[in-house]
Design a protein around this motif. Structure first.
Motif, mmCIF file in Angstrom:
data_model
loop_
_atom_site.group_PDB
_atom_site.id
_atom_site.type_symbol
_atom_site.label_atom_id
_atom_site.label_comp_id
_atom_site.label_asym_id
_atom_site.label_seq_id
_atom_site.Cartn_x
_atom_site.Cartn_y
_atom_site.Cartn_z
ATOM 1 N N MET A 161 0.856 -1.198 0.000
ATOM 2 C CA MET A 161 0.000 0.000 0.000
ATOM 3 C C MET A 161 0.888 1.243 0.000
ATOM 4 O O MET A 161 1.916 1.292 0.667
ATOM 5 C CB MET A 161 -0.892 -0.004 1.229
ATOM 6 N N ALA A 162 0.487 2.241 -0.780
ATOM 7 C CA ALA A 162 1.278 3.468 -0.863
ATOM 8 C C ALA A 162 1.284 4.166 0.478
ATOM 9 O O ALA A 162 0.313 4.138 1.233
ATOM 10 C CB ALA A 162 0.705 4.391 -1.934
ATOM 11 N N ARG A 163 2.409 4.809 0.794
ATOM 12 C CA ARG A 163 2.543 5.449 2.090
ATOM 13 C C ARG A 163 2.461 6.954 1.942
ATOM 14 O O ARG A 163 2.655 7.502 0.878
ATOM 15 C CB ARG A 163 3.901 5.076 2.709
ATOM 16 N N SER A 164 2.181 7.652 3.048
ATOM 17 C CA SER A 164 2.297 9.097 3.085
ATOM 18 C C SER A 164 3.569 9.422 3.835
ATOM 19 O O SER A 164 4.063 8.623 4.625
ATOM 20 C CB SER A 164 1.087 9.742 3.759
ATOM 21 N N THR A 165 4.120 10.600 3.604
ATOM 22 C CA THR A 165 5.440 10.941 4.119
ATOM 23 C C THR A 165 5.383 12.225 4.913
ATOM 24 O O THR A 165 4.703 13.176 4.518
ATOM 25 C CB THR A 165 6.415 11.120 2.929
ATOM 26 N N PRO A 166 6.127 12.285 6.051
ATOM 27 C CA PRO A 166 6.196 13.544 6.802
ATOM 28 C C PRO A 166 6.714 14.664 5.924
ATOM 29 O O PRO A 166 7.557 14.449 5.051
ATOM 30 C CB PRO A 166 7.186 13.210 7.928
ATOM 31 N N LEU A 167 6.217 15.850 6.173
ATOM 32 C CA LEU A 167 6.553 16.975 5.311
ATOM 33 C C LEU A 167 7.802 17.691 5.780
ATOM 34 O O LEU A 167 8.088 17.790 6.959
ATOM 35 C CB LEU A 167 5.384 17.963 5.276
ATOM 36 N N ALA A 168 8.542 18.212 4.793
ATOM 37 C CA ALA A 168 9.710 19.026 5.101
ATOM 38 C C ALA A 168 9.252 20.453 5.350
ATOM 39 O O ALA A 168 8.182 20.867 4.891
ATOM 40 C CB ALA A 168 10.681 18.993 3.923
ATOM 41 N N PRO A 169 10.034 21.239 6.082
ATOM 42 C CA PRO A 169 9.659 22.644 6.294
ATOM 43 C C PRO A 169 9.681 23.404 4.986
ATOM 44 O O PRO A 169 10.449 23.108 4.077
ATOM 45 C CB PRO A 169 10.740 23.155 7.250
ATOM 46 N N MET A 170 8.834 24.399 4.899
ATOM 47 C CA MET A 170 8.741 25.209 3.695
ATOM 48 C C MET A 170 9.906 26.176 3.606
ATOM 49 O O MET A 170 10.369 26.710 4.608
ATOM 50 C CB MET A 170 7.413 25.983 3.695
ATOM 51 N N GLU B 34 8.177 6.957 -5.529
ATOM 52 C CA GLU B 34 7.208 6.502 -6.520
ATOM 53 C C GLU B 34 6.048 5.795 -5.841
ATOM 54 O O GLU B 34 6.232 4.866 -5.047
ATOM 55 C CB GLU B 34 7.888 5.544 -7.500
ATOM 56 N N GLY B 35 4.831 6.251 -6.137
ATOM 57 C CA GLY B 35 3.637 5.622 -5.584
ATOM 58 C C GLY B 35 3.134 6.214 -4.285
ATOM 59 O O GLY B 35 2.014 5.917 -3.864
ATOM 60 N N ASP B 36 3.950 7.043 -3.627
ATOM 61 C CA ASP B 36 3.494 7.690 -2.390
ATOM 62 C C ASP B 36 2.380 8.692 -2.691
ATOM 63 O O ASP B 36 2.393 9.341 -3.742
ATOM 64 C CB ASP B 36 4.640 8.442 -1.710
ATOM 65 N N TYR B 37 1.453 8.819 -1.750
ATOM 66 C CA TYR B 37 0.440 9.861 -1.841
ATOM 67 C C TYR B 37 0.879 11.068 -1.032
ATOM 68 O O TYR B 37 1.451 10.919 0.055
ATOM 69 C CB TYR B 37 -0.908 9.364 -1.318
ATOM 70 N N LEU B 38 0.628 12.258 -1.567
ATOM 71 C CA LEU B 38 0.839 13.453 -0.764
ATOM 72 C C LEU B 38 -0.189 13.466 0.362
ATOM 73 O O LEU B 38 -1.292 12.916 0.222
ATOM 74 C CB LEU B 38 0.658 14.714 -1.620
#
Length: 265
Positions: free
Chosen positions: A1-10, A48-52
């Motif tokens: 299953m595609a994973r979501s990823t912690p966000l980097a600072p803007m 590849e394949g991760d969802y935002l």
């Protein structure tokens, strides 16, 4: 299953400056958001394949409005870095592009510049021998096995089905890709469609491939594999340069001034 990823600072607007200290256009907020997400793909944090993450999370993280966020996603979508299925609840999905992302724009630029097929074939003759040497000196057994499989299966099938141009073109492309040099692989991918179309035209309309011609080509391919498996980079490079010079002369005979636009268009 595609994973979501912690966000980097803007990255803030003050990160953009001119080397000379002169005023420059400040990027739009949407461009900054897109840039941060793009960098996460490049750095491998988004794969590849991760969802935002969903819109609410992204809006909160970046402190932006929904229209700004959607504009940022559209930027990434135009770059083929994400795929958005309209009406889907899953959001934008990362799609890491290959050489095809630049192949069509590059082909268009060659058309507009008036480049000839001779230009393209000459460029290929400069790229592939170098890649062959790199592959010979650092290639893996798996890479050589893949190429041998193409010689055993794909190219003979192409010969039988009338798709010899396509299958031999794929062999040439994989030679460069397997060299491990990403830049050479990108250029080879850009030229691939143009060279295959031209070769197919010559084979079908100008100079059909006889059995003797086919067997000669296969002997040359097998000889290349012998050099590569022996680890003799200089011999492999020299052999492939001679092979390309010979085939280029045959494929261009009487067609030296044909434009790329006449083949692609």
């Amino acid at each position: 299953m595609a994973r979501s990823t912690p966000l980097a600072p803007m990255i803030g607007p003050d990160a953009v400056s001119s080397a000379a200290g002169a005023p420059i256009r400040s990027p739009k907020t949407a461009e900054l958001v897109a840039g941060t997400l793009r960098r996460m793909v490049v750095d491998g944090q988004l794969k590849e394949g991760d969802y935002l993450p969903n819109e609410a999370e992204l809006m909160t993280h970046f402190g932006v409005s929904r229209p700004t966020l959607r504009e940022a996603v559209r930027v990434l979508e135009s770059e083929r870095l994400v795929e958005v299925r309209r009406g889907s609840r899953t959001g934008a999905r990362v799609r890491v592009p290959g050489p095809e992302i630049v192949a069509r724009p590059a082909g268009l630029l060659l058309e507009l510049s008036g480049a000839t097929i001779s230009d393209v074939m000459t460029a290929r003759s400069g790229i592939e021998p170098m890649a062959v040497r790199l592959l010979t000196e650092a290639g893996s057994a798996e890479a050589f096995d893949e190429l041998d499989h193409m010689l055993d299966e794909a190219i003979p099938a192409g010969w039988q089905s009338g798709r010899l141009a396509e299958t031999t073109g794929e062999f040439h492309r994989r030679l460069v890709e397997l060299s491990g040099n990403a830049t050479l692989g990108m250029i080879a991918g850009m030229l691939h469609e143009i060279t295959v179309r031209h070769t197919a035209f010559v084979f079908k309309e100008r100079r059909p491939v006889s059995k003797a011609d086919y067997e000669k080509v296969m002997r040359s391919y097998r000889r290349l594999m012998e050099f590569m498996r022996s680890g003799d980079g200089a011999a492999a490079e020299a052999h492939w340069r001679r092979h390309l010079d010979t085939t280029r002369n045959l494929l261009l005979k009487g067609l030296e001034t044909v434009k790329v636009r006449d083949v692609v268009g």
